[in-house]
Design an enzyme around this catalytic site. Structure first.
Site, PDB file in Angstrom:
ATOM      1  N   CYS A 145     -12.316  42.241  -6.656  1.00 59.53           N
ATOM      2  CA  CYS A 145     -13.682  41.906  -6.242  1.00 59.53           C
ATOM      3  C   CYS A 145     -14.047  40.460  -6.551  1.00 59.53           C
ATOM      4  O   CYS A 145     -14.927  40.204  -7.398  1.00 59.53           O
ATOM      5  CB  CYS A 145     -14.647  42.872  -6.915  1.00 59.53           C
ATOM      6  SG  CYS A 145     -14.159  44.564  -6.616  1.00 59.53           S
ATOM      7  N   GLU A 146     -13.348  39.537  -5.938  1.00 57.35           N
ATOM      8  CA  GLU A 146     -13.669  38.114  -6.063  1.00 57.35           C
ATOM      9  C   GLU A 146     -13.227  37.418  -4.785  1.00 57.35           C
ATOM     10  O   GLU A 146     -12.158  37.725  -4.262  1.00 57.35           O
ATOM     11  CB  GLU A 146     -12.881  37.457  -7.213  1.00 57.35           C
ATOM     12  CG  GLU A 146     -13.139  38.044  -8.548  1.00 57.35           C
ATOM     13  CD  GLU A 146     -12.922  37.029  -9.665  1.00 57.35           C
ATOM     14  OE1 GLU A 146     -12.901  35.814  -9.404  1.00 57.35           O
ATOM     15  OE2 GLU A 146     -12.769  37.491 -10.799  1.00 57.35           O
ATOM     16  N   ARG A 195      -1.287  32.355  -9.048  1.00 59.67           N
ATOM     17  CA  ARG A 195      -1.140  30.943  -8.703  1.00 59.67           C
ATOM     18  C   ARG A 195      -2.067  30.473  -7.569  1.00 59.67           C
ATOM     19  O   ARG A 195      -2.661  29.400  -7.685  1.00 59.67           O
ATOM     20  CB  ARG A 195       0.321  30.611  -8.374  1.00 59.67           C
ATOM     21  CG  ARG A 195       1.285  30.935  -9.516  1.00 59.67           C
ATOM     22  CD  ARG A 195       2.678  30.339  -9.308  1.00 59.67           C
ATOM     23  NE  ARG A 195       2.671  28.904  -9.484  1.00 59.67           N
ATOM     24  CZ  ARG A 195       2.709  28.027  -8.527  1.00 59.67           C
ATOM     25  NH1 ARG A 195       2.816  28.426  -7.274  1.00 59.67           N
ATOM     26  NH2 ARG A 195       2.646  26.747  -8.780  1.00 59.67           N
ATOM     27  N   ARG A 216      10.852  26.984 -13.667  1.00 56.38           N
ATOM     28  CA  ARG A 216      10.621  27.255 -12.243  1.00 56.38           C
ATOM     29  C   ARG A 216      11.870  27.058 -11.375  1.00 56.38           C
ATOM     30  O   ARG A 216      12.156  27.872 -10.496  1.00 56.38           O
ATOM     31  CB  ARG A 216       9.519  26.314 -11.757  1.00 56.38           C
ATOM     32  CG  ARG A 216       9.046  26.592 -10.353  1.00 56.38           C
ATOM     33  CD  ARG A 216       8.098  25.491  -9.851  1.00 56.38           C
ATOM     34  NE  ARG A 216       7.196  24.997 -10.844  1.00 56.38           N
ATOM     35  CZ  ARG A 216       5.915  25.360 -10.963  1.00 56.38           C
ATOM     36  NH1 ARG A 216       5.400  26.223 -10.124  1.00 56.38           N
ATOM     37  NH2 ARG A 216       5.170  24.832 -11.910  1.00 56.38           N
ATOM     38  N   PRO A 240      14.478  23.881 -18.101  1.00 59.15           N
ATOM     39  CA  PRO A 240      13.966  24.260 -16.778  1.00 59.15           C
ATOM     40  C   PRO A 240      13.462  25.702 -16.726  1.00 59.15           C
ATOM     41  O   PRO A 240      14.047  26.584 -17.355  1.00 59.15           O
ATOM     42  CB  PRO A 240      15.204  24.096 -15.879  1.00 59.15           C
ATOM     43  CG  PRO A 240      16.362  24.319 -16.780  1.00 59.15           C
ATOM     44  CD  PRO A 240      15.947  23.858 -18.155  1.00 59.15           C
ATOM     45  N   GLY A 252      10.498  20.928 -15.759  1.00 59.93           N
ATOM     46  CA  GLY A 252       9.544  20.348 -14.820  1.00 59.93           C
ATOM     47  C   GLY A 252      10.012  20.118 -13.407  1.00 59.93           C
ATOM     48  O   GLY A 252       9.198  19.777 -12.546  1.00 59.93           O
TER      49      GLY A 252
HETATM   50  N1  LLP Z   1       9.111  23.057 -21.434  1.00 63.44           N
HETATM   51  C1  LLP Z   1       7.832  23.071 -21.809  1.00 63.44           C
HETATM   52  C2  LLP Z   1       7.465  22.578 -23.133  1.00 63.44           C
HETATM   53  C3  LLP Z   1       6.845  23.564 -20.941  1.00 63.44           C
HETATM   54  O1  LLP Z   1       5.573  23.570 -21.311  1.00 63.44           O
HETATM   55  C4  LLP Z   1       7.219  24.050 -19.658  1.00 63.44           C
HETATM   56  C5  LLP Z   1       6.223  24.579 -18.720  1.00 63.44           C
HETATM   57  C6  LLP Z   1       8.582  24.034 -19.319  1.00 63.44           C
HETATM   58  C7  LLP Z   1       9.502  23.517 -20.219  1.00 63.44           C
HETATM   59  C8  LLP Z   1       9.086  24.547 -18.004  1.00 63.44           C
HETATM   60  O2  LLP Z   1       8.608  23.820 -16.921  1.00 63.44           O
HETATM   61  P1  LLP Z   1       9.157  24.141 -15.451  1.00 63.44           P
HETATM   62  O3  LLP Z   1      10.622  23.747 -15.420  1.00 63.44           O
HETATM   63  O4  LLP Z   1       8.979  25.579 -15.174  1.00 63.44           O
HETATM   64  O5  LLP Z   1       8.320  23.285 -14.584  1.00 63.44           O
HETATM   65  N2  LLP Z   1       1.846  28.259 -14.599  1.00 63.44           N
HETATM   66  C9  LLP Z   1       2.161  27.013 -13.933  1.00 63.44           C
HETATM   67  C10 LLP Z   1       3.275  26.260 -14.605  1.00 63.44           C
HETATM   68  C11 LLP Z   1       3.010  25.981 -16.072  1.00 63.44           C
HETATM   69  C12 LLP Z   1       4.129  25.242 -16.754  1.00 63.44           C
HETATM   70  C13 LLP Z   1       3.912  25.204 -18.223  1.00 63.44           C
HETATM   71  N3  LLP Z   1       4.966  24.585 -18.962  1.00 63.44           N
HETATM   72  C14 LLP Z   1       2.458  27.307 -12.471  1.00 63.44           C
HETATM   73  O6  LLP Z   1       2.395  28.453 -12.057  1.00 63.44           O
HETATM   74  O7  LLP Z   1       2.713  26.382 -11.704  1.00 63.44           O
END
Ligand code: LLP
Length: 417
Positions: free
Chosen positions: A345-346, A315, A279, A277, A242
């Site tokens: 086309c949107e 995104r 992102r 992690p 996160g």
């Molecule tokens: N662990 C679990 C259980 C998760 O559901 C997620 C992300 C992560 C770890 C990794 O989170 P991160 O470190 O990447 O924040 N598509 C969205 C983001 C969706 C995240 C879903 N879960 C976007 O483009 O912002």
């Protein structure tokens, strides 16, 4: 510019490491995703070293970017993986990842996926409901196996992020309330084919403050204390993923400060610490390279119509997300206010609104900070083949995914006889 220093201008030309992006566009065409091995490696090592001696496992959230070259580089650095499907499991194994370093998250694992993961002997299932626990117990029984399990607790914490990617509030579909989780852990004896080995939470994505992480961690510690006092042998505490990145003017904590804060808040915990992690490992390691097809000036607006679209990078359309857009060659053109849009086309098909750019037809643009949730969320909408992916390592260019062809795209479809 945000993120890492691997994407920089030399003489008004944008480079990735030692390679001009222009050269990649000429050799491999556009649109394509371009990643920097150095940026990826630096991010992983920043996480790893911040644990400074503490027993830990970094489980990269595969969903952020699941290209097997990226998984392989992370596996070589010692990374574990957080998966959410049987498909992601097979990718990690193909990439050389160690199954004993895999945790399996997600609210809807099906029996086939459970079987695959049990056969592979993964580290842990992060279970999100009693119904799922029952199915896992039965599946493990059928296979003569014991499934290692963490319950994913919903700590009811506001992650203060986009509502679509906030997961730790009691209204969300994720996790189990702490008091219910405690009851289920206590009933361990009812599940002959489950071994409770961990405790897990994940409160959301793109968090730019430490506070919600600290709240969640303190709730998890309380539960961990209770479970230990009841004699349950928990082996690891998984605090999820996160951590946010800088897309424009956000000021998320650094990787080092985030990990240090997690370690400090769990100082008395003897168990191994896990994090998931996604992102923050890959987001600023990649860009989307695209070429301007047409400049179109209407009485109301200036449009730069590029060859990448919402199917390549979802995104902006889905979350109204902001990605910086940089010219690959800086020029002296008059700066105008542009809507950077794709050919789909949107009206929702945009990559950036109101960008101040000086553009010439045929120019290349770099959509920044797209290493995470870019390619992995792409689609074939409008029958657009998916983009190529390139990994640069100093002055070497590796193609890590060929551009899809139309033939591949329709190969599995059949007309009625
Ligand atoms: N662990 C679990 C259980 C998760 O559901 C997620 C992300 C992560 C770890 C990794 O989170 P991160 O470190 O990447 O924040 N598509 C969205 C983001 C969706 C995240 C879903 N879960 C976007 O483009 O912002």
């Amino acid at each position: 510019m945000s993120g890492f220093s691997e994407f920089v201008y030399h003489d008004n030309e944008l480079y990735v490491e030692s390679v001009p992006l222009k050269q990649i566009a000429e050799e491999f065409g556009t649109p394509c995703y371009v990643y920097s091995r150095s940026a990826l490696t630096k991010a992983y090592l920043e996480f790893d070293s911040a644990f400074s001696g503490r027993d830990h496992l970094i489980c990269y959230a595969v969903k952020a970017n699941s290209n097997i070259a990226i998984l392989n580089l992370l596996a070589r650095l010692g990374s574990g993986f957080d998966i959410v499907s049987g498909g992601e499991l097979l990718r990690v194994i193909k990439a050389g990842g160690d199954p004993k370093k895999i945790v399996f998250s997600g609210v809807g694992k099906n029996i086939d996926e459970m079987r695959l993961a049990l056969e592979a002997n993964i580290l842990c299932f992060n279970v999100e409901s009693e119904a799922e626990l029952n199915t896992l117990n039965q599946t493990a029984k059928d296979m003569g196996k014991i499934a290692p399990v963490s319950l994913r607790v919903n700590p009811n914490v506001d992650a203060k992020t986009h509502p679509y990617i906030s997961t730790g509030l009691k209204e969300n579909k994720f996790g189990i309330p702490a008091n219910e989780a405690e009851r289920i852990y206590q009933s361990a004896h009812q599940y002959a084919h489950i071994r409770f080995t961990g405790l897990d939470c994940h409160i959301g994505s793109q968090l730019t403050e430490l506070e919600p992480f600290m709240q969640a961690s303190s709730k998890m510690l309380n539960l961990l204390d209770t479970l230990q006092s009841q004699g349950l042998a928990i082996e690891h505490l998984d605090l999820g993923g996160g951590l946010g990145i800088r897309y424009t003017n956000e000021t998320p904590p650094s990787i080092k400060d985030y990990v240090s804060a997690l370690c400090a808040s769990t100082q008395q915990v003897k168990q191994r610490l896990l994090i998931e992690p996604g992102r923050s490992l890959v987001g600023n390691s990649g860009i989307l390279l695209t070429r301007i097809e047409y400049l179109k000036h209407t009485p109301a607006r200036n449009f730069a119509i590029v060859d990448a679209a919402m199917n390549d990078l979802m995104r902006p359309a889905l979350y109204d997300a902001y990605h910086e857009i940089l010219p690959v060659a800086r020029n002296n053109e008059e700066i105008k206010n542009y809507q950077v849009v794709g050919p789909v086309c949107e009206t929702g098909d945009f990559l950036g609104h109101d960008r101040k750019l000086g553009l010439i037809n045929g120019d290349l643009l770099a959509i920044m900070s797209t290493g995470a949730y870019g390619m992995s969320m792409s689609s074939n909408y409008n029958t657009r083949p998916r983009a190529a992916e390139i990994m640069v390592d100093k002055n070497t260019i590796h193609i890590i995914r060929q551009r899809e062809t139309i033939d591949q795209l329709i190969a599995t479809e059949r007309i009625l006889s």
